[in-house]
Motif scaffolding. Structure first.
Motif, short mmCIF file in Angstrom:
data_model
loop_
_atom_site.label_atom_id
_atom_site.label_comp_id
_atom_site.label_asym_id
_atom_site.label_seq_id
_atom_site.Cartn_x
_atom_site.Cartn_y
_atom_site.Cartn_z
N ARG A 119 43.42 44.14 33.27
CA ARG A 119 44.00 42.86 33.67
C ARG A 119 44.34 42.17 32.36
O ARG A 119 44.12 42.71 31.28
CB ARG A 119 43.01 42.00 34.47
CG ARG A 119 42.53 42.61 35.78
CD ARG A 119 43.61 42.65 36.83
NE ARG A 119 43.07 43.02 38.13
CZ ARG A 119 42.78 44.25 38.51
NH1 ARG A 119 43.00 45.27 37.69
NH2 ARG A 119 42.29 44.48 39.72
N GLU A 120 44.80 40.92 32.49
CA GLU A 120 45.07 40.15 31.28
C GLU A 120 43.79 40.04 30.44
O GLU A 120 42.80 39.44 30.89
CB GLU A 120 45.56 38.74 31.67
CG GLU A 120 45.80 37.85 30.47
CD GLU A 120 46.10 36.41 30.92
OE1 GLU A 120 46.90 36.25 31.86
OE2 GLU A 120 45.51 35.49 30.33
N VAL B 273 37.72 40.23 39.63
CA VAL B 273 37.76 41.69 39.66
C VAL B 273 36.40 42.21 40.07
O VAL B 273 35.39 41.86 39.43
CB VAL B 273 38.17 42.25 38.28
CG1 VAL B 273 38.14 43.78 38.29
CG2 VAL B 273 39.55 41.73 37.89
#
Length: 250
Positions: free
Chosen positions: A53-54, A205
């Motif tokens: 992810r980022e 997440v």
DNA sequence: TCGAATAACTAAG
DNA sequence: TCTTAGTTATTCG
């Protein structure tokens, strides 16, 4: 009298730092413990799952098959002991609490782990823990000088949201998290998306950490993302987690 | 689909 | 890196 011996394959390079593979690896390293006749055999084909992810950079695989993971867990339950008394407490807003799990640290001489007004000295490596550390180093290409072990007796035991204390850790070095026993959900939440002052909406997440699995938390995950192990009250079994780290030597 | 259990989230200490 | 309490959301039978 190192009872646990890591046997390297003859054709394998010793320069583990150059070996930062994340895809499937085919070689099977073997670690054996002669007195108990226990062999640590990792899965031959590691199926790495890349979680991106980022600013989140993690790799997950099942390192030990069930049989071997079972044996390692049994050995943990047989020979590990955990901190008690003041070393098992944490101070928050001036109030001391027992941590909702059991915890102990092992590592190179002189290292210690600090959190919330408490400092826990590392106990020396045991041959058993060194052997696990060395298997993980061989498979990942990273060395570690410290392991924090948390034991969650059932789904009531948990750990709240936090980032690992950056000033004690060698910057940029990954943390290797080995899970044994009860599968538990592990959550990552972005710093910008926490609490009522959240500035952004970023999806949490969730990763199920399975028996025998290894989660590599790589830079810069720990700079931007908080992690936690929430309660799961229906779960009845023990989970032991070992997080191998590289601490700054002061 | 309901309702109970429980997880998620917030606030305060 | 905690707890507790209150509220809301989700899960599950």
């Amino acid at each position: 009298m190192d009872k646990f011996v890591v046997r390297k394959r003859k054709n394998e390079s010793d320069s583990s730092q150059n070996n930062k593979k994340t895809k499937s690896q085919s070689s099977a390293e073997i670690t054996e413990q002669k007195s108990l006749n226990v062999i640590f055999l990792v899965n031959e084909q590691l199926e790495w799952r890349e979680i991106r992810r980022e600013n989140l950079n993690c790799d997950y695989c099942v390192l030990f098959g069930k049989k071997n993971a079972d044996r390692i867990l049994e050995e943990c339950e047989r020979c590990l002991s955990y901190n008690e008394g003041q070393l098992a407490k944490v101070q928050i807003y001036g109030k001391w609490h027992d941590i909702p799990r059991k915890q102990v640290a092992h590592g190179d001489e002189g290292l210690a782990y600090s959190f919330s007004n408490n400092t826990v000295p590392a106990r020396p490596w045991t041959p058993f823990l060194s052997a696990i550390r060395d298997v993980i180093s061989q498979k990942t290409g990273y060395n570690f000088n410290f392991v924090l072990i948390n034991r969650y007796k059932d789904g009531q035991d948990h750990m709240g949201e936090h980032r690992d204390d950056e000033k004690d850790l060698v910057f940029g070095h990954p943390i290797a998290s080995l899970s044994l026993g009860q599968s538990r959900d592990f959550l990552f939440k972005h710093a910008d998306a926490r609490g009522k002052n959240a500035t952004r909406s970023i999806e949490t997440v969730k990763i199920l950490l399975e028996h025998g699995s290894l989660l590599m938390m790589k830079h810069p995950t720990n700079v931007f993302w908080y992690h936690s192990l929430p309660q799961r009250k229906r779960l009845m079994n023990v989970r032991i987690n070992m997080t191998f780290r590289m601490m700054v030597v002061k």
